[in-house]
Motif scaffolding. Structure first.
Motif, PDB file in Angstrom:
ATOM      1  N   SER A   1       1.014  -1.383  -0.004  1.00 48.71           N
ATOM      2  CA  SER A   1       0.056  -0.003  -0.045  1.00 48.71           C
ATOM      3  C   SER A   1       0.824   1.287  -0.125  1.00 48.71           C
ATOM      4  O   SER A   1       1.878   1.364   0.933  1.00 48.71           O
ATOM      5  N   ASP A   2       0.514   2.141  -0.998  1.00 47.03           N
ATOM      6  CA  ASP A   2       1.341   3.521  -1.095  1.00 47.03           C
ATOM      7  C   ASP A   2       0.616   4.546  -0.519  1.00 47.03           C
ATOM      8  O   ASP A   2      -0.549   4.140  -0.052  1.00 47.03           O
ATOM      9  N   GLY A   3       0.999   5.714  -0.358  1.00 49.25           N
ATOM     10  CA  GLY A   3       0.490   6.912   0.189  1.00 49.25           C
ATOM     11  C   GLY A   3      -0.979   7.100  -0.525  1.00 49.25           C
ATOM     12  O   GLY A   3      -1.977   7.311   0.149  1.00 49.25           O
ATOM     13  N   ALA A   4      -1.239   6.935  -2.041  1.00 44.18           N
ATOM     14  CA  ALA A   4      -2.381   7.025  -2.440  1.00 44.18           C
ATOM     15  C   ALA A   4      -3.397   6.103  -2.057  1.00 44.18           C
ATOM     16  O   ALA A   4      -4.731   6.400  -2.209  1.00 44.18           O
ATOM     17  N   SER A   5      -2.998   4.940  -1.787  1.00 48.97           N
ATOM     18  CA  SER A   5      -3.732   3.917  -1.505  1.00 48.97           C
ATOM     19  C   SER A   5      -4.594   3.886  -0.286  1.00 48.97           C
ATOM     20  O   SER A   5      -5.456   3.646  -0.206  1.00 48.97           O
ATOM     21  N   THR A   6      -4.163   4.688   0.459  1.00 43.45           N
ATOM     22  CA  THR A   6      -4.748   5.051   1.955  1.00 43.45           C
ATOM     23  C   THR A   6      -5.800   6.167   1.553  1.00 43.45           C
ATOM     24  O   THR A   6      -6.915   5.558   2.270  1.00 43.45           O
ATOM     25  N   GLY A   7      -5.596   7.098   0.785  1.00 41.05           N
ATOM     26  CA  GLY A   7      -6.923   7.916   0.632  1.00 41.05           C
ATOM     27  C   GLY A   7      -7.838   6.891  -0.263  1.00 41.05           C
ATOM     28  O   GLY A   7      -8.867   7.017   0.186  1.00 41.05           O
ATOM     29  N   LEU A   8      -7.565   6.102  -0.992  1.00 41.98           N
ATOM     30  CA  LEU A   8      -8.395   5.271  -2.035  1.00 41.98           C
ATOM     31  C   LEU A   8      -9.047   4.510  -0.986  1.00 41.98           C
ATOM     32  O   LEU A   8     -10.273   4.195  -1.022  1.00 41.98           O
TER      33      LEU A   8
ATOM     34  N   GLN B   1      -7.130  -5.435 -11.448  1.00 41.62           N
ATOM     35  CA  GLN B   1      -6.637  -5.786 -10.028  1.00 41.62           C
ATOM     36  C   GLN B   1      -5.021  -5.565 -10.168  1.00 41.62           C
ATOM     37  O   GLN B   1      -4.391  -5.351 -11.023  1.00 41.62           O
ATOM     38  N   PHE B   2      -4.433  -5.554  -8.735  1.00 42.70           N
ATOM     39  CA  PHE B   2      -2.990  -5.275  -8.566  1.00 42.70           C
ATOM     40  C   PHE B   2      -2.215  -6.514  -9.381  1.00 42.70           C
ATOM     41  O   PHE B   2      -1.114  -6.556  -9.932  1.00 42.70           O
ATOM     42  N   GLY B   3      -2.826  -7.846  -9.252  1.00 45.78           N
ATOM     43  CA  GLY B   3      -2.254  -8.905  -9.969  1.00 45.78           C
ATOM     44  C   GLY B   3      -2.071  -8.776 -11.536  1.00 45.78           C
ATOM     45  O   GLY B   3      -1.170  -9.144 -11.967  1.00 45.78           O
TER      46      GLY B   3
ATOM     47  N   PRO C   1      -7.633   3.921  -9.704  1.00 45.70           N
ATOM     48  CA  PRO C   1      -8.319   3.628  -8.561  1.00 45.70           C
ATOM     49  C   PRO C   1      -7.897   2.066  -7.633  1.00 45.70           C
ATOM     50  O   PRO C   1      -8.442   1.695  -6.838  1.00 45.70           O
ATOM     51  N   LEU C   2      -6.605   1.663  -8.152  1.00 42.59           N
ATOM     52  CA  LEU C   2      -6.232   0.495  -7.457  1.00 42.59           C
ATOM     53  C   LEU C   2      -5.440   0.549  -6.328  1.00 42.59           C
ATOM     54  O   LEU C   2      -4.571   1.622  -5.794  1.00 42.59           O
ATOM     55  N   ILE C   3      -5.553  -0.317  -5.415  1.00 43.49           N
ATOM     56  CA  ILE C   3      -4.922  -0.134  -4.049  1.00 43.49           C
ATOM     57  C   ILE C   3      -3.750  -0.900  -4.070  1.00 43.49           C
ATOM     58  O   ILE C   3      -3.765  -2.338  -4.467  1.00 43.49           O
ATOM     59  N   GLY C   4      -2.404  -0.678  -3.960  1.00 42.49           N
ATOM     60  CA  GLY C   4      -1.304  -1.386  -4.195  1.00 42.49           C
ATOM     61  C   GLY C   4      -0.183  -0.307  -3.974  1.00 42.49           C
ATOM     62  O   GLY C   4       0.073   0.852  -3.440  1.00 42.49           O
TER      63      GLY C   4
END
Length: 226
Positions: free
Chosen positions: A15-22, A44-46, A155-158
């Motif tokens: 998870s990066d910083g942008a993922s936290t907001g997402l 998906q992240f995969g 829009p991906l969390i990763g």
């Protein structure tokens, strides 16, 4: 009403910083619309990981590694903070600085005038500080570069962050505006050669086991507080 607590622990490797907001945006929307489900993601992240492996080109990687060997090879004292300070201490530290609204406005105005980004202006200030504290004109620091270069990834969390080494020459007592231009050029060059994984850059430079890490300082700029 009863008070409820949500405790979330996420390793930075996924998870990066942008993922936290997402995540919190999705959590809020899902909570408000409960029990309705969120719309499915197109990727998906995969999928991203598979695309990254498939698109990796060894020829391009070698060209980028040649750039990093030329930029960081030889004398690496510029990247060694303990050497610059004349100390072998391995003690790390972290300093967070929040800019006031007026300072952020002035920063954005100055950056536009210099055809640079606010991040590059702040990075120039950081390198000037390292140069003054270390009493050297050849300085280097680590920076983060986003790998979210396709709209489908937004829009991906990763973890979509690549570490880069930024080396800059402050010789000749440049004005701050000139230093910003040097940082601007160095940043573009680093990002242009930034698709090869940082761990491979370290291996290509032949860092000896037990030697100090390639980078001992790191600069991170967050535009919006989470």
């Amino acid at each position: 009403p009863e008070l409820a607590w949500l405790v979330l622990t996420v390793h930075h490797i996924v998870s990066d910083g942008a993922s936290t907001g997402l995540f919190f945006d999705e959590l809020t929307r899902a909570y408000d619309a409960c029990p309705a489900a969120l719309a499915p993601l197109a990727l998906q992240f995969g999928d991203y990981a598979a695309w990254e492996r498939a698109s990796f080109q060894e020829e391009r990687a070698e060209r980028e590694l040649a750039y990093w060997r030329a930029t960081l090879g030889g004398d690496r004292a510029a990247c060694r903070w303990s050497e610059a300070r004349g100390s072998a201490s391995q003690t790390g530290g972290f300093v967070a600085l929040e800019l006031e609204a007026g300072t952020r406005t002035a920063l954005a105005r100055f950056a536009r005038a210099e055809h640079a980004t606010p991040n590059q202006v702040l990075l120039a200030a950081w390198l000037a500080l390292l140069s003054a504290a270390g009493r050297q004109t050849d300085v280097c620091t680590g920076i983060a570069s986003s790998l979210r270069q396709r709209r489908e990834l937004e829009p991906l969390i990763g973890f979509f962050v690549q570490s880069l080494a930024l080396r800059c020459d402050l010789a000749g007592a440049p004005s701050f505006a000139e230093l910003v231009q040097r940082v601007h050029a160095a940043t573009l060059a680093a990002q242009e050669h930034g698709s090869v994984p940082f761990d491979r850059v370290v291996r290509a430079l032949g860092t000896a086991p037990g030697a100090p890490p390639l980078l001992q300082t790191y600069f991170s700029h967050m535009k919006d507080a989470i």
